[in-house]
Design a protein around this motif. Structure first.
Motif, PDB file in Angstrom:
ATOM      1  N   ASN A   2      -0.403   2.925  -3.145  1.00 32.14           N
ATOM      2  CA  ASN A   2       0.430   1.734  -3.152  1.00 32.14           C
ATOM      3  C   ASN A   2      -0.132   0.680  -2.204  1.00 32.14           C
ATOM      4  OD1 ASN A   2       2.228   2.714  -5.023  1.00 32.14           O
ATOM      5  ND2 ASN A   2       3.517   3.663  -3.494  1.00 32.14           N
ATOM      6  N   GLU A   3      -1.056  -0.121  -2.710  1.00 32.40           N
ATOM      7  CA  GLU A   3      -1.639  -1.198  -1.929  1.00 32.40           C
ATOM      8  C   GLU A   3      -0.790  -2.443  -2.095  1.00 32.40           C
ATOM      9  OE1 GLU A   3      -5.996  -1.505  -1.838  1.00 32.40           O
ATOM     10  OE2 GLU A   3      -5.899   0.025  -3.403  1.00 32.40           O
ATOM     11  N   ARG A   4      -0.730  -3.248  -1.026  1.00 32.20           N
ATOM     12  CA  ARG A   4       0.109  -4.438  -1.030  1.00 32.20           C
ATOM     13  C   ARG A   4      -0.688  -5.611  -0.472  1.00 32.20           C
ATOM     14  NH1 ARG A   4       6.074  -5.048  -0.185  1.00 32.20           N
ATOM     15  NH2 ARG A   4       6.049  -2.830  -0.621  1.00 32.20           N
ATOM     16  N   PHE A   5      -0.612  -6.742  -1.167  1.00 28.22           N
ATOM     17  CA  PHE A   5      -1.250  -7.968  -0.716  1.00 28.22           C
ATOM     18  C   PHE A   5      -0.178  -9.044  -0.621  1.00 28.22           C
ATOM     19  CE2 PHE A   5      -4.581  -5.503  -2.617  1.00 28.22           C
ATOM     20  CZ  PHE A   5      -5.664  -5.710  -1.782  1.00 28.22           C
ATOM     21  N   ASP A  79      -8.564 -11.954  -0.471  1.00 31.80           N
ATOM     22  CA  ASP A  79      -7.486 -11.161  -1.061  1.00 31.80           C
ATOM     23  C   ASP A  79      -7.401 -11.381  -2.563  1.00 31.80           C
ATOM     24  OD1 ASP A  79      -6.808  -9.962   1.305  1.00 31.80           O
ATOM     25  OD2 ASP A  79      -4.936 -11.089   1.594  1.00 31.80           O
ATOM     26  N   LYS A  82     -10.109  -9.395  -4.206  1.00 28.53           N
ATOM     27  CA  LYS A  82      -9.805  -7.958  -4.152  1.00 28.53           C
ATOM     28  C   LYS A  82      -8.715  -7.592  -5.161  1.00 28.53           C
ATOM     29  CE  LYS A  82     -10.122  -3.872  -2.260  1.00 28.53           C
ATOM     30  NZ  LYS A  82     -11.252  -3.014  -2.536  1.00 28.53           N
ATOM     31  N   LEU A  86      -9.241  -4.949  -8.187  1.00 28.74           N
ATOM     32  CA  LEU A  86      -8.394  -3.760  -8.330  1.00 28.74           C
ATOM     33  C   LEU A  86      -7.705  -3.721  -9.690  1.00 28.74           C
ATOM     34  CD1 LEU A  86      -6.794  -3.548  -4.779  1.00 28.74           C
ATOM     35  CD2 LEU A  86      -8.399  -1.924  -5.795  1.00 28.74           C
TER      36      LEU A  86
END
Length: 93
Positions: A2-5, A79, A82, A86
């Motif tokens: 669970n990646e968050r930007f 960001d 990225k 992703l």
């Protein structure tokens, strides 16, 4: 997984947009002063990602199949790149 930007807080310090990656899809939180919207899209339903870069910030456009595009603003260029990498990596798999 669970990646968050989070969008830059310089242009919108109280209500930054967010991109949250999950196991099956990605959630886009678009916030405004008096409202917000959460859009969840399965990776398989994404047909493309575009980045519009300005001098300091970038806008990310996600193009889902059978839905209007999702636009999120004020991300740093790194960001935004990225996030695009992703999403496209997970769409291909």
């Amino acid at each position: 997984m669970n990646e968050r930007f989070r969008a830059s807080s310089l242009k919108n310090p109280l209500f930054p947009d967010e991109v949250i990656f999950g196991d099956k899809g990605v959630t886009f939180k678009v916030r405004k002063m008096f409202s917000s919207s959460d859009n969840f899209v399965f990776y398989a339903d994404i047909s493309g990602v575009e980045i519009d870069s300005g001098v300091f910030f970038s806008t990310i456009r996600v193009i889902p199949r059978m839905r209007p595009e999702i636009v999120i603003y004020n991300f740093s260029k790194g960001d935004a790149k990225k996030v695009k990498e992703l999403i496209l990596d997970r769409v291909r798999n």
